[in-house]
Write an enzyme that holds these catalytic residues in place. Structure first.
Site, short mmCIF file in Angstrom:
data_model
loop_
_atom_site.label_atom_id
_atom_site.label_comp_id
_atom_site.label_asym_id
_atom_site.label_seq_id
_atom_site.Cartn_x
_atom_site.Cartn_y
_atom_site.Cartn_z
N PRO A 90 -30.39 -5.48 -1.17
CA PRO A 90 -30.77 -4.21 -1.80
C PRO A 90 -29.57 -3.32 -2.09
O PRO A 90 -29.65 -2.43 -2.93
CB PRO A 90 -31.70 -3.57 -0.77
CG PRO A 90 -31.31 -4.20 0.54
CD PRO A 90 -30.88 -5.59 0.21
N PRO A 139 0.03 -8.03 -8.30
CA PRO A 139 -0.87 -7.81 -9.44
C PRO A 139 -2.22 -8.47 -9.36
O PRO A 139 -3.07 -8.23 -10.21
CB PRO A 139 -0.06 -8.38 -10.61
CG PRO A 139 0.76 -9.46 -9.98
CD PRO A 139 1.13 -8.95 -8.63
N ASP A 163 -8.02 -1.94 -1.29
CA ASP A 163 -8.42 -1.47 -2.61
C ASP A 163 -9.06 -2.60 -3.41
O ASP A 163 -8.81 -3.78 -3.14
CB ASP A 163 -7.21 -0.98 -3.40
CG ASP A 163 -6.83 0.46 -3.06
OD1 ASP A 163 -7.64 1.15 -2.44
OD2 ASP A 163 -5.72 0.87 -3.44
N LYS A 203 -11.90 1.92 -5.43
CA LYS A 203 -12.05 3.08 -6.32
C LYS A 203 -12.43 2.57 -7.70
O LYS A 203 -11.58 2.44 -8.58
CB LYS A 203 -10.76 3.89 -6.37
CG LYS A 203 -10.38 4.52 -5.04
CD LYS A 203 -9.10 5.32 -5.16
CE LYS A 203 -8.74 5.96 -3.84
NZ LYS A 203 -7.48 6.71 -3.91
N GLY A 252 -3.15 -2.70 -4.55
CA GLY A 252 -2.73 -3.53 -5.67
C GLY A 252 -1.36 -3.11 -6.16
O GLY A 252 -0.97 -1.94 -6.05
N GLY A 253 -0.61 -4.06 -6.72
CA GLY A 253 0.70 -3.74 -7.27
C GLY A 253 1.66 -3.26 -6.22
O GLY A 253 1.79 -3.83 -5.14
N ASP A 254 2.37 -2.16 -6.52
CA ASP A 254 3.28 -1.51 -5.59
C ASP A 254 2.66 -0.21 -5.10
O ASP A 254 2.03 0.50 -5.89
CB ASP A 254 4.62 -1.22 -6.27
CG ASP A 254 5.61 -0.58 -5.33
OD1 ASP A 254 6.36 -1.32 -4.65
OD2 ASP A 254 5.64 0.66 -5.25
N GLY A 298 -4.68 -9.56 -15.29
CA GLY A 298 -3.45 -10.32 -15.33
C GLY A 298 -3.11 -11.03 -14.04
O GLY A 298 -3.32 -10.49 -12.95
#
Length: 411
Positions: A46, A178, A201, A223, A254-256, A367
């Site tokens: 649900p 990435p 994240d 987010k 993610g990333g830096d 990517g």
């Protein structure tokens, strides 16, 4: 259950129905591996965490938004039963037994017909480790053996040392890269393996969460654009709360962490609370994603500079801190992050301030992941292209002549 050890086997689930009951943390951690296996996944729950909801929104899974009902496992080859409803878990497990569907239960492994091994990957090999003793399924020990084997495969030694890592309380702010789990740094992967708590994240390398042992608490700080989110203040509070309890906490981003990642806000909050923090840089999508599709952000005789800009605020928005007129006068490469839904106004601003309408543009969605997709356009056509090609975030946008430097895109 019998005293015999589990029989190890690799399930080939591509195109085959897999049913997941429950949309919480267990599902969040296990779904990426099922998606990567190509399974036809149906989620019965649900409600779901924001990251699981994002998988449904992206079409990676089919979400039936209700509790389990008898018959939900019809035609399934594999079932993961992981809801918070003990009665529903028992009934789903019983249905799996009746229909001979291999079934993993997160709440009662003794009632399951299959166990999820601790898995890792190295050089095209998947390492899966199960305990031989049905009564001693220590996740830390199994994860330690897995880690040692993977480390041995990485360095060529294949030595399995005694797992006795000294974990340091505090917070490690880890840039996960990435999206491809292989692009996290060695230090970031090591700290992740030693964590008690991981606050992740949506844009972090989610496949790495499946490698975590079951005792690790995963907190979803996804987010999702224009959807549910965990306020930055709540993330800061969670970091402080768990680290203050003496736990090893990893903030997986993610990333830096410092490239449009609000990482410094978290470092400042931890410093004010007296919590030690280690920052582990990550590979930024601003250079890695263009590179993954053969676009160099600089190239001799073409571009002597590149500029990375956030596109989450439109040029005509009074909150914008970007000098779009100055950017339009530059002759190098412009890399835009978080700008998919504002690209129409961004393109208009760049053209209005002097960039030629025929300037090439490439959009790279998801990517470095298996879902990577490149779409080409120009400043004059990019807004319409985004609509007709249904380009969605996360996507990196590259503007400039470097888009034409590499080999012709194959798709």
């Amino acid at each position: 259950m019998a005293e015999h050890p589990a029989y190890p086997v690799g399930l080939r689930l591509s195109g085959r129905r897999a049913v997941v009951v429950g949309g919480g943390q267990v599902a969040q951690r296990r779904l990426p591996a099922l998606i990567a296996a190509g399974a036809d996944i149906v989620l019965i729950s649900p409600e779901a965490t924001p990251s699981v909801e994002a998988m449904a929104d992206a079409g990676e899974i089919a979400w039936v938004r209700r509790g389990y009902q008898d018959g939900d496992l019809a035609g399934a080859w594999y079932a993961l039963v992981a809801s918070s409803d003990a009665d529903a878990n028992t009934r789903a497990s019983a249905e799996a037994e009746r229909h001979r569907v291999w079934c993993v239960r997160s709440d009662d492994a003794d009632e399951a017909t299959a166990w999820t091994p601790a898995t890792g990957h190295s050089e095209g090999v998947t390492v899966a480790v199960l305990t031989r003793n049905p009564h001693d399924r220590d996740p830390r020990h199994v994860a330690a053996v897995r880690d040692a084997i993977v480390a041995g495969l990485h360095d060529g030694t294949l030595v399995v040392p005694q797992h006795d890592r000294a974990r340091t309380p505090g917070v490690a702010l880890v840039g996960g890269g990435p999206g491809d789990p292989d692009l996290i740094t060695v230090r970031g992967r090591r700290l992740l393996a030693e964590a008690d708590v991981v606050i992740a994240d949506r844009l972090g390398p989610r496949d790495l969460l499946a490698e975590l042992p079951s005792h690790v608490e995963v907190i979803d700080a996804a987010k999702i654009p224009y959807g549910r989110y965990m306020a930055q203040e709540a993330i800061n509070a969670a970091l402080i709360e768990h680290a203050a309890q003496g736990k090893a906490v990893v903030r997986l981003k993610g990333g830096d962490p410092f490239v449009f990642g609000r990482g410094m806000e978290e470092v400042q909050a931890l410093a004010e609370a007296g919590i030690p923090c280690t920052v582990v840089p990550g590979i930024s999508s601003s250079i890695s994603v263009p590179g993954a599709v053969g676009i160099p952000v600089t190239h001799r005789g073409v571009a002597h500079e590149f500029t990375v800009v956030s596109g989450h605020v439109a040029p005509d928005d009074e909150r914008s801190l970007v000098d779009w007129a100055a950017l339009a006068r530059l002759t190098g490469t412009l890399v835009i992050l978080m700008g998919v839904d504002k690209i129409d106004k961004i393109a208009e601003a760049l053209v209005a301030h002097g960039r030629p309408p025929q300037t090439p543009v490439a959009l790279v969605q998801e990517g470095t992941t298996a879902a990577q997709r490149r779409v080409d356009a120009t400043l004059a056509t990019v807004a319409e292209t985004v609509r007709t090609e249904d380009v969605r975030p996360p996507a990196v946008i590259i503007v400039g002549e470097v888009v034409r430097v590499g080999p012709e895109p194959t798709a």
